[in-house]
Enzyme design. Structure first.
Site, mmCIF file in Angstrom:
data_model
loop_
_atom_site.group_PDB
_atom_site.id
_atom_site.type_symbol
_atom_site.label_atom_id
_atom_site.label_comp_id
_atom_site.label_asym_id
_atom_site.label_seq_id
_atom_site.Cartn_x
_atom_site.Cartn_y
_atom_site.Cartn_z
ATOM 1 N N TRP A 1 0.796 -1.225 0.000
ATOM 2 C CA TRP A 1 0.000 0.000 0.000
ATOM 3 C C TRP A 1 0.830 1.277 0.000
ATOM 4 C CZ3 TRP A 1 1.809 2.545 4.147
ATOM 5 C CH2 TRP A 1 2.306 1.776 5.215
ATOM 6 N N ASN A 2 2.108 1.201 0.371
ATOM 7 C CA ASN A 2 2.821 2.450 0.659
ATOM 8 C C ASN A 2 3.163 3.272 -0.590
ATOM 9 O OD1 ASN A 2 4.661 0.386 0.069
ATOM 10 N ND2 ASN A 2 6.279 1.257 1.328
ATOM 11 N N SER B 1 6.118 -6.948 3.756
ATOM 12 C CA SER B 1 6.845 -7.243 4.985
ATOM 13 C C SER B 1 7.640 -8.538 4.858
ATOM 14 C CB SER B 1 5.879 -7.358 6.164
ATOM 15 O OG SER B 1 5.133 -8.564 6.074
ATOM 16 N N GLU C 1 10.803 -8.371 -2.530
ATOM 17 C CA GLU C 1 11.289 -7.060 -2.080
ATOM 18 C C GLU C 1 10.659 -6.802 -0.711
ATOM 19 O OE1 GLU C 1 13.525 -5.336 -3.438
ATOM 20 O OE2 GLU C 1 13.609 -5.948 -5.541
ATOM 21 N N LEU C 2 11.480 -6.938 0.344
ATOM 22 C CA LEU C 2 10.921 -6.973 1.697
ATOM 23 C C LEU C 2 11.342 -5.743 2.507
ATOM 24 C CD1 LEU C 2 11.475 -10.801 2.258
ATOM 25 C CD2 LEU C 2 9.554 -9.624 1.157
ATOM 26 N N CYS D 1 10.231 1.380 2.458
ATOM 27 C CA CYS D 1 11.207 0.333 2.792
ATOM 28 C C CYS D 1 12.628 0.871 2.746
ATOM 29 C CB CYS D 1 11.042 -0.877 1.877
ATOM 30 S SG CYS D 1 11.046 -0.493 0.125
#
Length: 463
Positions: free
Chosen positions: A130-131, A206, A227-228, A261
């Site tokens: 969502w970011n 996450s 991609e965490l 992130c």
């Protein structure tokens, strides 16, 4: 099936309700993508033309799209607008350069002719956060589509309308049906997508969720890119230009209300300049305007959700209880919405949650270090390895330090930013695989080796 409700984080009020898609519906969408794939992959120039149409659509509709993202997840409008503009840039970059990235690579072997060719895999399942609801989706989609793949994406349950808007953008740009589709749902829908006949999976989110996605993809023998999370160090050495570093600290920490992130999340500052840096950092941060994210004057909006607000509040309260000193902020903001004060803390200790956990919010913990060796040791002493920034006048020293930092990205005298021209991704618990640049386009292709031998040649056969 329980409906999904989206909420405006600036007001706490409901925006809309959505019915999650079941397994049959997800499989129908994937089947449509499978049927669309052969036509899409066969003509590079046609793909390029369609993507240029999409670029123009995004430029023309950027304010409307930005307002949708701001309403759903609280990013300030000027940042949402920049996000749409960046999506247009990435799409244009791959339309401009995709053919050179994908051109056959000639090899010198014992064969008469040897080459590598790069062919699309098929339908790629995309599970996005969502970011950055547009950028995360299209950062992956731009190279993936130009390589000839097609996409079925599940956006976050917080930003469903933003995901629907992307599918609509493809349709309005004249791109054939089935090339990019958006699934409405949550965890169950993501699992249906991974289990469906997609060829590969990409996930941004996450670390805990990424581990589950990777496990499920592996069980289905599907390639995946993860991609965490990240907890990027921001290292200010004694010889840094303090004014520049203090400005960079604000940009690095408070972009998107700290919910990035690659935001700067742990600050390591040389002891000889710590007082000066902290004074300027606090002053610059105190000038940020918190409020209505739809206003062009606002610098900091709300966190994306009530749970996000509660988590960041708990992390700060834990630090305060264990001896952290609050230099600025440190509390929720009363009233409607999920607002938290821009916060700067010092006296950080290893037993604090903020020392180990990823802080997804407007909170900057500062640790004073003796020298660059201590800064590098502390920077590496964490499970994450996404990005890092180093601030110094001594570029030779920065070069050596950058090679000692355990991360996928290092930025010297600037904050970490994604850029279509360079690879983006991390190591350790920050994931694996790369997005962007030529390396991003190669993640979802079949790198096929082809060799031609003369019929008369005698060969020895060993695997």
């Amino acid at each position: 099936m329980q409906q999904i409700t989206t909420v405006n984080p600036a007001t706490g009020k409901e925006i809309s309700k959505y019915t999650p898609m079941g397994q049959d519906e997800v499989n129908r969408m994937v089947s449509k993508a499978v049927r669309a794939f052969p036509g899409w992959k066969k003509d590079y120039e046609q793909r390029r033309s369609y993507i240029y149409n999409l670029v123009e659509y995004l430029k023309k509709n950027k304010l409307r799209l930005a307002r949708t993202a701001t309403a759903e997840m609280g990013k300030v409008l000027k940042e949402s607008t920049s996000e749409v503009e960046k999506c247009a840039w990435a799409l244009e970059f791959y339309a401009d350069h995709g053919d050179s990235f994908l051109s056959d690579e000639v090899l010198n072997t014992d064969a008469r002719k040897s080459f590598l060719t790069f062919e699309p895999l098929g339908v790629i399942g995309s599970i996005m956060p969502w970011n950055f609801p547009y950028w995360q989706a299209l950062r992956f989609a731009a190279p993936c589509l130009m390589a000839g793949n097609v996409i079925v994406m599940k956006p976050s349950r917080l930003t469903i309308q933003s995901g629907i808007e992307i599918e609509k953008a493809f349709a309005e740009s004249g791109i054939p049906d089935g090339i990019f589709q958006t699934i409405i749902g949550s965890i169950e829908s993501a699992n249906y997508l991974i289990d469906s006949p997609v060829s590969a999976v990409t996930f941004t989110g996450s670390t805990d969720a990424g581990a589950k996605v990777g496990q499920r993809a592996a069980r289905n023998l599907k390639k995946c890119v993860l991609e965490l999370g990240g907890s990027d160090p921001f290292i200010v050495l004694d010889d840094a230009i303090i004014e520049n570093a203090a400005k960079g600290a604000v940009n690095g920490r408070f972009i998107n209300c700290g919910q990035s992130c690659v935001a700067s999340k742990r600050f390591f500052v040389g002891k000889n300049i710590a007082e000066n840096f902290i004074e300027q950092f606090v002053k610059n941060t105190s000038n940020l305007k918190v409020g209505d994210p739809m206003s062009e004057e606002t610098d900091i909006g709300p966190l994306s959700s009530k749970s996000g607000l509660e988590t960041i509040s708990e992390i700060v309260e834990d630090a305060k209880k264990k001896g952290a000193k609050v230099l600025l902020g440190g509390s929720k903001i009363d009233g409607d919405g999920f607002f938290y004060e821009p916060t700067i803390l010092t006296n950080i200790k290893p037993d604090m949650r903020i020392f180990r956990e990823e802080t997804f919010g407007p909170v900057a913990p500062i640790t004073i270090v003796d020298d660059e060796s201590e800064a590098v040791r502390l920077a590496n002493d964490i499970e994450f390895g996404l990005g890092a920034s180093i601030w110094t006048r001594d570029l030779t020293k920065a070069d050596k330090m950058s090679r000692r930092i355990e991360s996928g990205i290092v930025s010297v005298n600037n904050v970490v930013l994604s850029d279509p021209r360079i690879p983006f991704g991390g190591i350790k618990h920050s994931g694996f695989g790369r997005e962007l640049s030529r390396y991003g386009i190669l993640e979802f292709v079949n790198i096929k080796s082809v060799r031609f031998y003369d019929n008369l040649t005698h060969h020895h056969y060993v695997e």
